[in-house]
Each structure stands twice: as C-alpha cells, then as structure tokens.
Motif scaffolding. Sequence first.
Motif, PDB file in Angstrom:
ATOM      1  N   SER A  15      13.317  78.710 -51.325  1.00 29.28           N
ATOM      2  CA  SER A  15      13.213  77.797 -50.649  1.00 29.28           C
ATOM      3  C   SER A  15      14.253  77.657 -49.560  1.00 29.28           C
ATOM      4  CB  SER A  15      13.063  76.525 -51.320  1.00 29.28           C
ATOM      5  OG  SER A  15      14.114  75.997 -51.653  1.00 29.28           O
ATOM      6  N   ASN A  16      15.532  77.873 -50.126  1.00 31.36           N
ATOM      7  CA  ASN A  16      16.718  77.742 -48.998  1.00 31.36           C
ATOM      8  C   ASN A  16      16.811  78.789 -48.233  1.00 31.36           C
ATOM      9  OD1 ASN A  16      18.288  75.347 -49.601  1.00 31.36           O
ATOM     10  ND2 ASN A  16      18.127  75.987 -51.644  1.00 31.36           N
ATOM     11  N   LEU A  17      16.653  80.072 -48.727  1.00 33.48           N
ATOM     12  CA  LEU A  17      16.271  81.244 -47.876  1.00 33.48           C
ATOM     13  C   LEU A  17      15.268  81.108 -46.780  1.00 33.48           C
ATOM     14  CD1 LEU A  17      16.479  84.456 -47.408  1.00 33.48           C
ATOM     15  CD2 LEU A  17      14.616  84.590 -48.934  1.00 33.48           C
ATOM     16  N   LEU A  84      25.204  82.047 -50.118  1.00 28.39           N
ATOM     17  CA  LEU A  84      24.605  82.216 -51.239  1.00 28.39           C
ATOM     18  C   LEU A  84      23.569  81.025 -51.450  1.00 28.39           C
ATOM     19  CD1 LEU A  84      27.565  82.600 -53.802  1.00 28.39           C
ATOM     20  CD2 LEU A  84      26.477  84.407 -52.484  1.00 28.39           C
ATOM     21  N   ALA A  85      22.253  81.427 -51.695  1.00 29.36           N
ATOM     22  CA  ALA A  85      21.104  80.502 -51.745  1.00 29.36           C
ATOM     23  C   ALA A  85      20.341  80.821 -53.037  1.00 29.36           C
ATOM     24  CB  ALA A  85      20.318  80.758 -50.517  1.00 29.36           C
ATOM     25  N   GLY A  86      20.774  80.053 -54.073  1.00 29.14           N
ATOM     26  CA  GLY A  86      20.157  80.269 -55.632  1.00 29.14           C
ATOM     27  C   GLY A  86      20.670  81.493 -56.081  1.00 29.14           C
ATOM     28  N   HIS A 107      25.190  73.928 -54.193  1.00 30.34           N
ATOM     29  CA  HIS A 107      25.198  73.744 -55.713  1.00 30.34           C
ATOM     30  C   HIS A 107      24.481  72.760 -55.859  1.00 30.34           C
ATOM     31  CE1 HIS A 107      26.273  74.140 -59.936  1.00 30.34           C
ATOM     32  NE2 HIS A 107      26.498  72.786 -59.824  1.00 30.34           N
ATOM     33  N   PRO A 108      23.527  72.399 -56.938  1.00 30.04           N
ATOM     34  CA  PRO A 108      22.673  71.222 -57.070  1.00 30.04           C
ATOM     35  C   PRO A 108      23.510  70.174 -57.635  1.00 30.04           C
ATOM     36  CG  PRO A 108      21.922  72.925 -58.752  1.00 30.04           C
ATOM     37  CD  PRO A 108      23.206  73.665 -57.720  1.00 30.04           C
ATOM     38  N   SER A 109      24.694  69.572 -57.463  1.00 26.98           N
ATOM     39  CA  SER A 109      25.216  68.535 -58.081  1.00 26.98           C
ATOM     40  C   SER A 109      26.226  67.892 -57.230  1.00 26.98           C
ATOM     41  CB  SER A 109      25.763  68.823 -59.288  1.00 26.98           C
ATOM     42  OG  SER A 109      27.221  69.502 -59.290  1.00 26.98           O
ATOM     43  N   TYR A 170      15.566  67.980 -49.760  1.00 32.36           N
ATOM     44  CA  TYR A 170      16.994  67.736 -48.908  1.00 32.36           C
ATOM     45  C   TYR A 170      17.669  69.006 -48.850  1.00 32.36           C
ATOM     46  CZ  TYR A 170      15.267  62.678 -49.801  1.00 32.36           C
ATOM     47  OH  TYR A 170      14.537  61.607 -50.052  1.00 32.36           O
ATOM     48  N   GLU A 171      17.861  69.834 -49.778  1.00 37.73           N
ATOM     49  CA  GLU A 171      18.838  70.976 -49.519  1.00 37.73           C
ATOM     50  C   GLU A 171      18.199  71.661 -48.449  1.00 37.73           C
ATOM     51  OE1 GLU A 171      18.808  73.274 -53.081  1.00 37.73           O
ATOM     52  OE2 GLU A 171      20.521  72.206 -53.955  1.00 37.73           O
ATOM     53  N   ASN A 172      17.005  71.956 -48.318  1.00 39.21           N
ATOM     54  CA  ASN A 172      16.397  72.813 -47.394  1.00 39.21           C
ATOM     55  C   ASN A 172      16.442  72.196 -45.935  1.00 39.21           C
ATOM     56  OD1 ASN A 172      13.419  73.560 -49.257  1.00 39.21           O
ATOM     57  ND2 ASN A 172      15.680  74.196 -49.590  1.00 39.21           N
TER      58      ASN A 172
END
Length: 208
Positions: A15-17, A84-86, A107-109, A170-172
């Motif tokens: 999804s981030n890619l 880096l995306a996942g 990073h998810p935190s 939100y990351e995206n």
Amino acid sequence: MKKVNLSIFASGIGSNLLALHKASKEENFPAKLQLIICNKNCIAYDVANKLKYNTKLITNKNINEFEKKVQIHLTNNKIDLICLAGFMRVLSPQFVSLWKNRILNIHPSLLPMFPGLNTHTRVIKSGMKLHGSTVHLVDKNLDSGKILGQFAFEIKNTDQKLLITNLKKYENLFYPEVLKKYIWTFLFKKDNFENRIFSNYKNVVFSY
Ligand code: GRF
C-alpha cells in the motif's frame, strides 16, 4: 524539474509502494521511481510488476550476497535514495553506512516506543491510548535513526484489523509528504516547496 532517482524495497502488500507511486506521478514531486526490490514473492512484487516498474526479486538468504546483488541494481539504475516500505529484512551496518542519510523507513509505531516486530499487538496490549507511525532515517540499529515525521491518532477501537486499516490510510498519505520534504530540505537544500495541509483530518496529528 530536478528529480532524484528513487528505489523502493518492499515485502508486504504494497500500500505504501502504491502511495509513493501515485505521488511520484504528480508533476512537482521531486522523485522518480526507478527500481523496486522485493526479497520475497509478495503482493508488493505483483503490484510493482503490474505498474511495469523495473522490479527485482532477490531472495538470497545470506545478507552479503543479497546486498551485493541489490547494490548492483542500485548502481545500474543510478539510484539516489531508498525508501523501505514494509521491507521485512534488516540491512547490514555496512550497507546502511554506504547509504548514510539515503534510506528512509516507515515504522508503524510512535518511535522510540515499540521498535521491532508485532508492533500493533504490543501497542494494544500495552494499553496505549494513541497509535501512529514514524518515518525515519535508517541507521545501523533497528528502527532507531533520526525521526523525520510522525502522526498520531486516538485508539478508539482495539480491533487489530481496524487499527491497521486506519493506520495505513494515514501512512499512505504521510510517507510521500515526508519524503518530499526530506528531498527538498536535506538533498536540494531548499525550503520553497508546497506542504500538503492535512487540515481535513481532524482526529490525527501529523508532524514533519
Ligand atoms: C506498514 O504498516 C509499515 O509501517 C510497516 O509495514 C507495513 C507495510 O505495509 N513497516 P504495506 O505493505 O506498505 O501495505
């Protein structure tokens, strides 16, 4: 317009890619997506291929062999910057030092809290009332490089699936914006770029 050559490393669902791909199609985005590296056959790999990117699947278990191959592709494609995306592989201190200040990660935190794996489970278990993600530079330690941006939102529901969906939304939005700011300010040494205003997202704090 001057653009940096970007490579994305991914091992997840991409999804981030996809978000970075979409952002890079905007005229004023200062990066051109030139190379995708996947370390396993994953959804991100299919996404990258479907989008017709130069996509490499490099599965060497030995990190030196892996990085040697990666480095050849990075050089051949004149890559300036890596996102880096996942990407679920720890890069060696040698590789990281070769690419000092040129590798970003999401990073998810809310770093420095909860570095490492299984972040969402640990955040929920801890009783935290807030969750979010951090975009940071990669250094030789895990999830510890300079923080470039963070967003935070209230955990209203501890259902992990819902929490991840919310966080990724939100990351995206956020990762491309932080990348854009990093390129303008740190690489181009300019500050006359347009920031996206996140004023429509009332329940989230974006800081970058
Ligand atoms: C994201 O939540 C990111 O923070 C973490 O891995 C996940 C990758 O998601 N590092 P996707 O593959 O980009 O959808």
